[in-house]
Design an enzyme around this catalytic site. Structure first.
Site, short mmCIF file in Angstrom:
data_model
loop_
_atom_site.label_atom_id
_atom_site.label_comp_id
_atom_site.label_asym_id
_atom_site.label_seq_id
_atom_site.Cartn_x
_atom_site.Cartn_y
_atom_site.Cartn_z
CG LEU A 85 -16.85 13.76 1.04
CD1 LEU A 85 -17.84 13.15 2.01
CD2 LEU A 85 -15.44 13.64 1.58
CB SER A 104 -3.33 5.80 -2.74
OG SER A 104 -2.25 5.05 -3.25
CG HIS A 163 -19.09 12.38 5.01
ND1 HIS A 163 -19.86 13.50 4.82
CD2 HIS A 163 -17.84 12.81 5.31
CE1 HIS A 163 -19.09 14.57 4.99
NE2 HIS A 163 -17.87 14.18 5.29
CB THR A 188 -4.30 9.23 0.78
OG1 THR A 188 -4.28 8.07 1.61
CG2 THR A 188 -3.85 10.44 1.58
N GLY A 212 0.84 -1.21 0.00
CA GLY A 212 0.00 0.00 0.00
C GLY A 212 0.86 1.24 0.00
NE ARG A 236 -17.12 13.13 8.87
CZ ARG A 236 -15.97 12.95 8.26
NH1 ARG A 236 -15.50 11.73 8.11
NH2 ARG A 236 -15.28 13.97 7.80
N GLY A 243 -14.16 13.53 11.85
CA GLY A 243 -13.59 13.94 10.58
C GLY A 243 -12.25 14.62 10.81
CD GLU A 245 -17.23 16.66 9.45
OE1 GLU A 245 -17.75 15.57 9.13
OE2 GLU A 245 -16.55 16.82 10.46
CG HIS A 269 -16.48 9.03 4.49
ND1 HIS A 269 -16.03 9.44 3.26
CD2 HIS A 269 -15.75 9.72 5.41
CE1 HIS A 269 -15.08 10.35 3.42
NE2 HIS A 269 -14.88 10.52 4.70
NE ARG A 317 -12.39 8.78 9.73
CZ ARG A 317 -12.29 9.82 8.89
NH1 ARG A 317 -11.50 10.84 9.18
NH2 ARG A 317 -12.97 9.84 7.77
CG PHE A 331 -13.43 18.83 10.13
CD1 PHE A 331 -13.18 19.80 9.19
CD2 PHE A 331 -13.48 17.50 9.70
CE1 PHE A 331 -13.00 19.49 7.85
CE2 PHE A 331 -13.30 17.16 8.37
CZ PHE A 331 -13.06 18.15 7.43
CB SER A 374 0.96 0.70 -4.78
OG SER A 374 -0.30 1.29 -4.99
CB ALA A 415 -8.45 13.18 2.03
CD GLU A 416 -13.95 16.41 -1.23
OE1 GLU A 416 -14.71 17.28 -0.75
OE2 GLU A 416 -14.36 15.50 -1.99
CD GLN A 459 -17.14 8.68 9.81
OE1 GLN A 459 -16.17 8.97 9.14
NE2 GLN A 459 -17.27 9.05 11.08
C1 LIG Z 1 -13.51 11.13 -0.59
C2 LIG Z 1 -12.82 11.01 0.73
C3 LIG Z 1 -12.48 12.14 1.44
C4 LIG Z 1 -11.84 12.04 2.66
N1 LIG Z 1 -11.51 13.18 3.34
C5 LIG Z 1 -10.83 13.09 4.50
C6 LIG Z 1 -10.39 14.26 5.18
O1 LIG Z 1 -10.59 15.38 4.73
N2 LIG Z 1 -9.73 14.11 6.35
C7 LIG Z 1 -9.47 12.88 6.89
O2 LIG Z 1 -8.85 12.81 7.94
N3 LIG Z 1 -9.84 11.75 6.24
C8 LIG Z 1 -10.51 11.83 5.07
N4 LIG Z 1 -10.89 10.69 4.42
C9 LIG Z 1 -10.44 9.39 4.94
C10 LIG Z 1 -8.98 9.18 4.55
O3 LIG Z 1 -8.70 9.85 3.36
C11 LIG Z 1 -8.64 7.70 4.38
O4 LIG Z 1 -9.02 7.01 5.52
C12 LIG Z 1 -7.14 7.54 4.18
O5 LIG Z 1 -6.68 8.36 3.12
C13 LIG Z 1 -6.72 6.11 3.92
O6 LIG Z 1 -5.34 6.10 3.68
P1 LIG Z 1 -4.50 4.75 3.65
O7 LIG Z 1 -3.07 5.11 3.43
O8 LIG Z 1 -4.85 3.93 4.81
O9 LIG Z 1 -5.07 4.00 2.36
P2 LIG Z 1 -5.26 4.48 0.84
O10 LIG Z 1 -4.89 5.88 0.60
O11 LIG Z 1 -6.61 4.02 0.46
O12 LIG Z 1 -4.18 3.59 0.08
C14 LIG Z 1 -4.27 2.19 0.01
C15 LIG Z 1 -3.08 1.66 -0.76
O13 LIG Z 1 -3.08 0.24 -0.69
C16 LIG Z 1 -2.83 -0.29 -1.97
N5 LIG Z 1 -3.45 -1.62 -2.03
C17 LIG Z 1 -4.67 -2.00 -1.61
N6 LIG Z 1 -4.85 -3.31 -1.86
C18 LIG Z 1 -3.71 -3.77 -2.43
C19 LIG Z 1 -3.29 -5.03 -2.92
N7 LIG Z 1 -4.08 -6.11 -2.90
N8 LIG Z 1 -2.04 -5.12 -3.44
C20 LIG Z 1 -1.23 -4.04 -3.52
N9 LIG Z 1 -1.59 -2.83 -3.08
C21 LIG Z 1 -2.81 -2.70 -2.53
C22 LIG Z 1 -3.44 0.72 -2.92
O14 LIG Z 1 -2.86 0.61 -4.19
C23 LIG Z 1 -3.08 2.03 -2.22
O15 LIG Z 1 -1.79 2.46 -2.59
C24 LIG Z 1 -11.53 10.77 3.19
C25 LIG Z 1 -11.86 9.63 2.48
C26 LIG Z 1 -12.52 9.75 1.27
C27 LIG Z 1 -12.91 8.49 0.56
#
Ligand SMILES: Cc1cc2nc3c(=O)[nH]c(=O)nc-3n(C[C@H](O)[C@H](O)[C@H](O)COP(=O)(O)OP(=O)(O)OC[C@H]3O[C@@H](n4cnc5c(N)ncnc54)[C@H](O)[C@@H]3O)c2cc1C
Length: 586
Positions: A243, A44, A233, A46, A12, A288, A393, A246, A356, A391, A117, A37, A49-50, A231
């Site tokens: 989305l 990804s 949203h 992330t 990831g 939320r 936001g 918030e 969400h 959680r 928030f 990845s 996220a806005e 969760q």
């Molecule tokens: C639209 C949206 C807006 C958001 N806004 C906010 C915000 O403003 N503030 C906040 O705090 N949170 C926000 N969130 C929540 C937050 O963005 C996510 O919880 C967070 O970004 C997740 O990050 P992560 O690194 O855990 O995973 P991700 O960023 O989802 O990355 C997952 C990684 O795992 C890899 N992966 C997955 N499965 C496999 C596999 N089988 N083999 C190889 N690679 C794999 C993918 O390729 C990717 O690189 C938001 C979420 C969304 C959906």
């Protein structure tokens, strides 16, 4: 099969994975780091996220306040030692990101800007306009490029963890460009694979959020913790689920029902507040879970606005004025226009709650270590747990940084402990078995079963039985449906037999992961006979601390439904109390 030997493999490359990779490279330039990845890192989730990332920034804020908001917001299911560690590290991580080049939005005096928030008593959400995730991920990605020891494997799809002798030995992954299986040997693996919102039909989550890492750890014997807490949203665009952050409400946007009435005042979220600067922790800045539940109640009362995409309420930002909207919410302005045909400067935009975020995930301790020696997890796939039953936001982006780094530090310590040599023969045997399993998917006989049917039935079962409100009979139906669907998916045949970027193949593996994760959600929800945070039972409406102030742990049992047991919540200084968002002093 090609074998790549490393000291640590990270699966990831979103926020958590990149932060972990940088921390590993900084800790020891000699470490061999493989970063896998399934998409190019900047794709990804992330990146989507806005709104922003929380961390104490101003003199009127304090660690105690951030702690209190997080623990109360989580309905006291958070592990308080983990929360304390998190809030103390948060400002350091956000400042470090600034030094690496993250363009945080500023106040007029040049200091870092913070916005309000939901569920936070005070302004503490750092933001980069309404594209915070994009800038955060970009900053991490460009920083990671400085380290030669980080070897990237983009578009490489992990299918299996290698485990023998009771500890992790690496993982297996298919290179999507060639369809070839590769074996990644390492004494330590960090899972940073993100959430699983795609188990529901209507979600803000990108198509890649299919719970792969959760399923891999679960099948390897690591329990999934608190999976019933999903969760919603409150403000997603209908039809697409895109989305509207918030930050809209943080900047002063309000919610109205079909009569233009700000209905949240009827749901324990305090009296109507004046338009303009929002009142923290009340009305639209309530948490939320409460806001999504209020939508459900309004819908029952017939107070929602019927649209061609289903029932909605209205998010009204017209009083903010064009200049503020374009400065603070340019992306929202663009999204509402492109996907709902609404100019938010002039009109309110229809919105509805949308799945969400998963509060639950791979069970880790405060060091991001799972019970399986050598396996660590961080980010949305993990449950450490700082988010409890709901959680707040903007805590998630910060969590990626704090626990991505923590997982790396724990992995370094583990690798240096010297007792971690990879058992090559055992790993080879497992990798060959994993390759044979992949081949078996291609060799399945033709059948009438389709991926679309199974996936649609899964998401429908989740929405109807395990949505905003739940009750016994419907949860049972959902759990039964999922058990059958897990069976049915074993007969889905691949029609595309090619090796090069075979997305039918990856989607089939993802479907298997989603079904396992969905079943863990439904069975955990069925077992929790109380209402807490995002888990609301119509048949058990009260919170029951006596029986359920506990983390639920779902243990994988192959074809059978998971076995459930429970783990005590770590309470250090905040005894469970009443969640009060009425605006009364708390
Ligand atoms: C639209 C949206 C807006 C958001 N806004 C906010 C915000 O403003 N503030 C906040 O705090 N949170 C926000 N969130 C929540 C937050 O963005 C996510 O919880 C967070 O970004 C997740 O990050 P992560 O690194 O855990 O995973 P991700 O960023 O989802 O990355 C997952 C990684 O795992 C890899 N992966 C997955 N499965 C496999 C596999 N089988 N083999 C190889 N690679 C794999 C993918 O390729 C990717 O690189 C938001 C979420 C969304 C959906």
């Amino acid at each position: 099969m090609e074998t790549i030997e490393s000291d640590v493999v990270i699966v990831g490359a979103g926020g958590a994975g990149l932060r972990a990779a940088i921390a590993l490279a900084e800790a020891d330039p000699g470490l061999r780091i493989s970063l896998l990845s399934k998409v190019y890192p900047m794709r990804s989730h992330t990146c989507a996220a806005e709104g922003g990332a929380a961390g104490v920034a101003r003199s009127d804020d304090s660690m105690d306040l951030h702690f209190g908001d997080t623990v109360g917001g989580g309905d006291w299911l958070c592990d308080q030692d983990a929360v304390e560690f998190f809030i103390n590290e948060a400002p350091k991580e956000l400042t470090r990101l600034e030094h690496w080049g993250c363009p945080w939005s500023r106040e007029t005096d040049g200091s870092v800007g913070v916005r309000p928030f939901g569920g936070m008593k005070i302004k503490r959400t750092w933001f980069a306009a309404d594209k915070t995730g994009f800038h955060l991920l970009h900053t991490l990605f460009q920083t990671s490029l400085k380290f030669e020891s980080i070897r990237r494997f983009d578009e490489v799809f992990t299918t299996d963890l290698l485990v023998s002798d009771g500890r992790i030995q690496g993982c297996c992954a298919v290179e999507m460009r060639t369809g070839e299986m590769k074996q990644f040997l390492a004494p330590a693996v960090i899972l940073c694979t993100g959430g699983a919102g795609r188990i529901f039909p209507f979600t803000t989550n990108g198509a890649i959020k299919t719970g792969d890492g959760m399923a891999l750890a679960y099948r390897a014997g690591v329990p999934l913790k608190d999976m019933e807490f999903v969760q919603y949203h409150p403000t997603g665009l209908p039809a697409t689920g895109i989305l509207l952050t918030e930050g809209c409400r943080g900047e002063g946007g309000v919610l109205r029902n079909k009569d233009g009435y700000r209905y949240l005042q009827d749901y324990g979220m305090g009296p109507e507040t004046p338009l303009g600067e929002p009142v923290l922790k009340t009305m639209e800045l309530g948490p939320r879970d409460r806001l999504s539940q209020a939508f459900w109640q309004e819908q029952k009362k017939g107070n929602t606005v019927p649209t061609k995409w289903g029932d909605c309420v209205l998010l009204d930002m017209t009083h903010l004025g064009e200049a503020r909207i374009l400065e603070r919410l340019p992306f929202v302005h663009e999204l509402a226009h492109a996907y709902a045909g609404v100019d938010i400067v002039k009109e309110a935009v229809p919105i509805r709650p949308v799945v969400h975020y998963m509060m639950g995930g791979i069970h880790t301790d405060i060091n991001a270590a799972t019970p399986l020696p050598g396996l660590f997890a961080a980010g949305e796939c993990a449950c450490v747990s700082i988010n409890g039953a709901n959680r707040l936001g903007s805590n998630s982006l910060t969590e990626l940084l704090v626990f991505g780094k923590r997982a790396a530090e724990s992995a370094v310590k583990y690798v240096r402990s010297g007792t971690t040599k990879v058992d090559r023969a055992a790993a080879d045997q497992q990798a060959n078995a994993a390759e044979a399993r992949v081949q078996a998917l291609f060799d399945r006989p033709e059948s009438t079963e389709t991926m679309t049917a199974v996936r649609n039935e899964m998401t429908h079962a989740m929405e109807t039985g395990a949505g905003i409100y739940r009750e016994e009979a419907m949860l049972k139906d959902t759990a039964d449906a999922l058990a059958k669907l897990r069976q049915r998916q074993t007969s889905i045949a691949l029609r595309d037999k090619s090796k090069v970027f075979n997305t039918e193949f990856t989607q089939l593996v993802e479907l298997g992961c989603m079904l396992d994760v969905a079943q863990a959600v439904a069975v955990s929800a069925l077992a929790r006979k109380e209402s807490r945070g995002s888990h609301q039972r119509l048949d058990h409406v009260e919170r029951d601390d006596e029986t359920f102030l506990k983390h639920s742990m779902a243990h994988y049992q192959g074809e059978d439904a998971p076995r459930m047991d429970y783990l005590d919540v770590v309470i250090t200084k905040s005894r469970p109390g009443v969640r009060d968002y009425s605006g009364a002093k708390s």
